[in-house]
Design a protein around this motif. Structure first.
Motif, PDB file in Angstrom:
ATOM      1  N   GLN A  85       2.203  -0.301  -7.229  1.00 37.66           N
ATOM      2  CA  GLN A  85       0.757  -0.486  -7.425  1.00 37.66           C
ATOM      3  C   GLN A  85       0.345  -0.066  -8.833  1.00 37.66           C
ATOM      4  O   GLN A  85      -0.403  -0.787  -9.509  1.00 37.66           O
ATOM      5  N   TRP A  86       0.821   1.092  -9.271  1.00 37.85           N
ATOM      6  CA  TRP A  86       0.476   1.553 -10.618  1.00 37.85           C
ATOM      7  C   TRP A  86       1.045   0.625 -11.689  1.00 37.85           C
ATOM      8  O   TRP A  86       0.409   0.357 -12.709  1.00 37.85           O
ATOM      9  N   GLY A 104       3.437   3.280  -4.121  1.00 39.90           N
ATOM     10  CA  GLY A 104       2.518   3.690  -5.181  1.00 39.90           C
ATOM     11  C   GLY A 104       2.986   3.293  -6.562  1.00 39.90           C
ATOM     12  O   GLY A 104       2.181   2.902  -7.416  1.00 39.90           O
ATOM     13  N   GLN A 106       0.814  -1.212   0.000  1.00 41.41           N
ATOM     14  CA  GLN A 106       0.000   0.000   0.000  1.00 41.41           C
ATOM     15  C   GLN A 106       0.851   1.268   0.000  1.00 41.41           C
ATOM     16  O   GLN A 106       0.419   2.315  -0.481  1.00 41.41           O
ATOM     17  N   ASN A 107       2.052   1.155   0.531  1.00 43.24           N
ATOM     18  CA  ASN A 107       2.907   2.349   0.630  1.00 43.24           C
ATOM     19  C   ASN A 107       3.798   2.544  -0.589  1.00 43.24           C
ATOM     20  O   ASN A 107       4.542   3.512  -0.659  1.00 43.24           O
TER      21      ASN A 107
END
Length: 288
Positions: free
Chosen positions: A255-256, A252, A249-250
């Motif tokens: 995640q992208w 980014g 979650q930290n």
């Protein structure tokens, strides 16, 4: 001869009482399998098929996966009585079912008045075959490095697969703590996915080869195997994406990047899925 040795081996196995006799009996069973199993069937398939040879070989391999689905029956028999009884019953079934079934096999299509692939070759194809000269004999083949490289690769692959198969059930029973019937169900589950994979293979190959081809036809099995393959791949990708989004979650950027990879996977399947759908409609004569 191979199946007779195979059956006799199982019958003798049910009576073995020493390690030396066990090794000798396993040797008899191995020779029987070699004479009446994979290699013999491959020779017949090669003689019967040319254009569709790879497809015929793939379909023949489904027999191993179907056999794996019977493992729970063997496990149930061993829990019901003992392994000696199961070995004796197996030998009897080979005699009663296997040997009569072999009588239906013909090694060459000419023995039944058929042609290779069931079709008559065109004149130009017959001329091309004649011009090509005699094919390799086994003596020619064993003199080439390619033969030994393929043999070594195939042997190593069989060794790795056989090692996993041999140790799977003992690991599940002694290492994991499952009972024999539960371990046999997991083994059958593996064989089930192998069976699905064999079905996937041809359909996936055709659909990727005809990535943007809207002409021609697609049979029902090709369409549904492809649909199932796409659903499983995208479902697995969605699970991986969800796990990445929850754990990282930290981060980014990661995640992208995961979302981008997932979108690429989804988009990559759109065009071949539309193409196979159109070819399926052609096969159903719903569009022209």
């Amino acid at each position: 001869i191979g199946l007779v040795m195979f059956a006799i081996g199982f019958l003798l196995l049910s009576q073995t009482d020493s390690l030396l006799s066990y090794y000798l009996i396993v040797f008899v069973i191995s020779v029987g399998v070699s004479l009446g199993g994979f290699h013999t069937l491959m020779v017949s398939i090669v003689n019967w098929f040319q254009k569709h040879r790879t497809k015929a070989v793939a379909w023949s391999q489904m027999g191993y996966s179907v056999g794996g689905l019977c493992v729970p029956v063997v496990a149930w028999g061993m829990e019901w009585d003992d392994w000696r009884t199961v070995a004796m019953i197996s030998g009897g079934m080979i005699v009663l079912l296997g040997i009569p079934a072999v009588q239906w096999i013909r090694h060459r299509p000419e023995e039944k008045g058929e042609k290779v692939d069931g079709i008559v070759q065109k004149v130009e194809e017959q001329t091309k075959v004649r011009d090509a000269g005699a094919s390799f004999t086994w003596r020619d083949a064993v003199r080439t490095p390619t033969f030994w490289l393929i043999s070594a690769g195939h042997g190593i692959a069989l060794l790795s697969v056989s090692s996993v198969i041999v140790h799977m059930v003992p690991h599940l029973t002694k290492g994991v703590g499952l009972v024999l019937s539960e371990a046999s169900l997991i083994f059958s589950l593996v064989c089930f996915f192998l069976l699905i994979g064999l079905g996937f293979g041809d359909a996936v190959r055709i659909c990727w080869k005809k990535y943007g081809d809207f002409d021609g036809r697609a049979v029902r099995s090709e369409f549904w195997w492809w649909a199932l393959f796409v659903a499983l791949v995208q479902f697995a990708a969605a699970i991986v994406l969800t796990i990445v989004l929850i754990i990282f979650q930290n981060l980014g950027f990661l995640q992208w990047l995961s979302v981008l990879i997932f979108m690429v996977i989804v988009l990559a399947f759109i065009l071949p899925s539309i193409a196979v759908s159109v070819r399926r409609l052609h096969d159903l004569s719903l569009i022209h």
